[in-house]
Design an enzyme around this catalytic site. Sequence first.
Site, PDB file in Angstrom:
ATOM      1  N   GLU A   1       0.882  -1.165   0.000  1.00 41.66           N
ATOM      2  CA  GLU A   1       0.000   0.000   0.000  1.00 41.66           C
ATOM      3  C   GLU A   1       0.927   1.225   0.000  1.00 41.66           C
ATOM      4  O   GLU A   1       1.779   1.338   0.882  1.00 41.66           O
ATOM      5  CB  GLU A   1      -0.856  -0.029   1.273  1.00 41.66           C
ATOM      6  CG  GLU A   1      -2.029   0.882   1.225  1.00 41.66           C
ATOM      7  CD  GLU A   1      -2.887   0.776   2.495  1.00 41.66           C
ATOM      8  OE1 GLU A   1      -3.634   1.711   2.752  1.00 41.66           O
ATOM      9  OE2 GLU A   1      -2.781  -0.239   3.211  1.00 41.66           O
TER      10      GLU A   1
ATOM     11  N   ARG B   1       4.759 -13.165   9.610  1.00 37.54           N
ATOM     12  CA  ARG B   1       5.305 -11.819   9.528  1.00 37.54           C
ATOM     13  C   ARG B   1       6.651 -11.770  10.214  1.00 37.54           C
ATOM     14  O   ARG B   1       6.873 -12.497  11.188  1.00 37.54           O
ATOM     15  CB  ARG B   1       4.391 -10.895  10.346  1.00 37.54           C
ATOM     16  CG  ARG B   1       3.501 -10.009   9.600  1.00 37.54           C
ATOM     17  CD  ARG B   1       2.734  -9.143  10.588  1.00 37.54           C
ATOM     18  NE  ARG B   1       2.902  -7.751  10.209  1.00 37.54           N
ATOM     19  CZ  ARG B   1       2.295  -7.207   9.167  1.00 37.54           C
ATOM     20  NH1 ARG B   1       1.503  -7.916   8.403  1.00 37.54           N
ATOM     21  NH2 ARG B   1       2.494  -5.944   8.873  1.00 37.54           N
TER      22      ARG B   1
ATOM     23  N   LYS C   1       3.874   0.884   9.577  1.00 41.09           N
ATOM     24  CA  LYS C   1       4.126   2.121   8.828  1.00 41.09           C
ATOM     25  C   LYS C   1       3.566   3.333   9.548  1.00 41.09           C
ATOM     26  O   LYS C   1       4.155   4.408   9.509  1.00 41.09           O
ATOM     27  CB  LYS C   1       3.503   2.012   7.421  1.00 41.09           C
ATOM     28  CG  LYS C   1       4.418   1.300   6.445  1.00 41.09           C
ATOM     29  CD  LYS C   1       3.823   1.284   5.057  1.00 41.09           C
ATOM     30  CE  LYS C   1       2.838   0.151   4.915  1.00 41.09           C
ATOM     31  NZ  LYS C   1       2.312  -0.019   3.569  1.00 41.09           N
TER      32      LYS C   1
HETATM   33  P1  ATP Z   1       2.210  -2.081   7.965  1.00 43.45           P
HETATM   34  O1  ATP Z   1       1.471  -2.663   9.115  1.00 43.45           O
HETATM   35  O2  ATP Z   1       3.642  -1.862   8.229  1.00 43.45           O
HETATM   36  O3  ATP Z   1       1.544  -0.882   7.388  1.00 43.45           O
HETATM   37  P2  ATP Z   1       1.133  -3.595   5.830  1.00 43.45           P
HETATM   38  O4  ATP Z   1       0.966  -5.061   5.836  1.00 43.45           O
HETATM   39  O5  ATP Z   1      -0.080  -2.765   5.944  1.00 43.45           O
HETATM   40  O6  ATP Z   1       2.229  -3.234   6.898  1.00 43.45           O
HETATM   41  P3  ATP Z   1       1.546  -3.350   3.063  1.00 43.45           P
HETATM   42  O7  ATP Z   1       2.108  -2.238   2.288  1.00 43.45           O
HETATM   43  O8  ATP Z   1       0.102  -3.626   2.925  1.00 43.45           O
HETATM   44  O9  ATP Z   1       1.916  -3.111   4.567  1.00 43.45           O
HETATM   45  O10 ATP Z   1       2.388  -4.680   2.830  1.00 43.45           O
HETATM   46  C1  ATP Z   1       2.713  -5.193   1.574  1.00 43.45           C
HETATM   47  C2  ATP Z   1       3.071  -6.635   1.744  1.00 43.45           C
HETATM   48  O11 ATP Z   1       4.145  -6.782   2.673  1.00 43.45           O
HETATM   49  C3  ATP Z   1       1.928  -7.451   2.299  1.00 43.45           C
HETATM   50  O12 ATP Z   1       1.813  -8.634   1.536  1.00 43.45           O
HETATM   51  C4  ATP Z   1       2.314  -7.741   3.711  1.00 43.45           C
HETATM   52  O13 ATP Z   1       1.811  -8.965   4.114  1.00 43.45           O
HETATM   53  C5  ATP Z   1       3.833  -7.727   3.646  1.00 43.45           C
HETATM   54  N1  ATP Z   1       4.397  -7.332   4.940  1.00 43.45           N
HETATM   55  C6  ATP Z   1       4.176  -6.207   5.631  1.00 43.45           C
HETATM   56  N2  ATP Z   1       4.811  -6.220   6.820  1.00 43.45           N
HETATM   57  C7  ATP Z   1       5.469  -7.395   6.884  1.00 43.45           C
HETATM   58  C8  ATP Z   1       6.301  -8.029   7.861  1.00 43.45           C
HETATM   59  N3  ATP Z   1       6.591  -7.430   9.013  1.00 43.45           N
HETATM   60  N4  ATP Z   1       6.796  -9.253   7.582  1.00 43.45           N
HETATM   61  C9  ATP Z   1       6.519  -9.855   6.419  1.00 43.45           C
HETATM   62  N5  ATP Z   1       5.746  -9.328   5.471  1.00 43.45           N
HETATM   63  C10 ATP Z   1       5.212  -8.117   5.679  1.00 43.45           C
HETATM   64 MG    MG Z   2      -1.680  -2.974   4.529  1.00 46.43          MG
END
Ligand code: ATP
Ligand code: MG
Length: 560
Positions: A42, A267, A277
Amino acid sequence: MAEEIKAAESAASNFIENFITEDIAEGGMYEGKEVHTRFPPEPNGYLHIGHAKAICVDFGMAEKFGGKCNLRMDDTNPTKEDVEYIDAIKEDIKWLGFDWEDRFYFASEYFEQMYEYAVELIKKGLAYVCELTPEQMRENRGDLTTPAKSPFRDRPVEESLDLFERMKNGEFEEGKMTLRAKIDLASGNFNMRDPVIYRINKISHHRTGDKWCIYPMYDFAHPIEDAIEGITHSLCTLEFEAHRPLYDWVIDNISSPCKPRQIEFARLGINNTVMSKRKLRQLVDDGYVNGWDDPRMPTLCGLRRRGYTTASIRNFCEKIGVSKTNSVVEYSFLEHCLRDDLNENAKRVMCVINPVKLVITNYPEDKTETFEVENNPNREADGKRTITFSREVFIEAEDFLEEKVKGYNRFYPGNEVRLKSAYIVKCTGCKKNENGKVIEVYAEYDPETRGGDTPDGRKVRGTVHWVDAANYLDAEVRLYENLFTDPEPDVGDKNFLDYINPTSLTILKNCKIEKSVEGAERPMNYQFMRLGYFCLDNDSTAEKLVFNRSVSLKDGFKKK
Ligand code: ATP
Ligand code: MG
């Protein structure tokens, strides 16, 4: 480096790989298809080390099976997304060494198709417009023994079609209506209790402007995005496991061109840092750090600025592996992976970060001699460099004590010490200023010990680094510690801001470094002997050199 990564990659296999291998062997819908994955960030922040894991899994799996991986901006939420983030995401993925080629997409490009699929569901009697407000919906969601309720569930298809179109045309206020999938109000999985798939949201979208005032929910949008792109394996993190039945339901009930399979993995969490984020943005916005690329941040741009290499991060992701259990990896393991790489590959130089002058009183006043020293003892091919030596050199203030202390082998009156690669010198005393601070240390050298060896084999315990005071560059050096004092600063009801480490950054402005680093450019990793691995910082200029300590020499990671 590339070979190393490749070797590590082919060595490990994991459950995702096994699933994909099984799918291919079974044929069916995967028959003749190449493995196709996607990385769907995102665009609302910078990528962090957790994303690096996901990137390595998504692109890595495609690579392993000779398939493809798309880069997709998951921008179905009409929040503020910034081109700044999009550009940074691309840069970080490239830096990790992965390539989406020409397959760069925005989920918002599919809004029209998503709308059509929603209409298809309504027509099939599988979705309906519900007029419960968000509060009423919460009150009516039931519990484990009581099914959820909606008085609108059996409204005629025609009525839902009409209302949904009018929702799209902006006739209703936010919160007045939603479109819900008609699945199972009594399901033990609450995600299946007629989940909302569209909501009214009168916010402009950064790409589609005001064209839409209804937006699809993630659980409805994501499988469609995957289906449109012909994704075979949709790899995501564990929190989506309970959403998989809904993912499959959507795919099964729309006229999907293919049937992607969702597979979840754990994760990545790392201690003494935060990874969301939102929290990272708060650290930036509230000035706790100096931007997203602050070297203390777990962001990829922060780690890069800190001196992390592509190889170190790829190896880290490879070594932590993928599993089905969430766990927290120690920060020291990330550092261990960096040290592993830099020990092999970083050029050695000498830098004194807290200098005091050492005067070698029996050395001729205007003499300078040169020494040829190895750039990297681990790799002869890295060649040699020339360092100079003269009557005055800088040593670390902490390498001198006025009196002997047990176990201390460095400078104190009467003790012999090796100036690395140069000479053995014997400390004779010091000079102090009116405040009692040592401002000069004195020693005499033994001309028979050129290169640092004793001809008679006498033992000299201490070896210190030094910089010729007649030939050096000034530098600023930045030392870092963990950003948080608590290993889990955001677990439970803790406020992570309460655990900011007040000494996470130390700036040393009066450092002296050997002249051989003149003209170096980023990315340039050095080992400063005895002090750790350092790299040039972005703030560095020809006039003012600035170095970051990437990691110290001592390995804090203990194998369990
Ligand atoms: P955040 O909580 O940091 O905003 P998010 O999952 O909302 O993380 P996205 O931009 O939606 O962030 O993530 C893109 C991809 O990265 C998704 O497939 C998510 O599952 C993966 N991802 C995000 N954080 C992690 C993590 N800590 N470990 C492994 N994969 C991750
Ligand atoms: Mg997300």
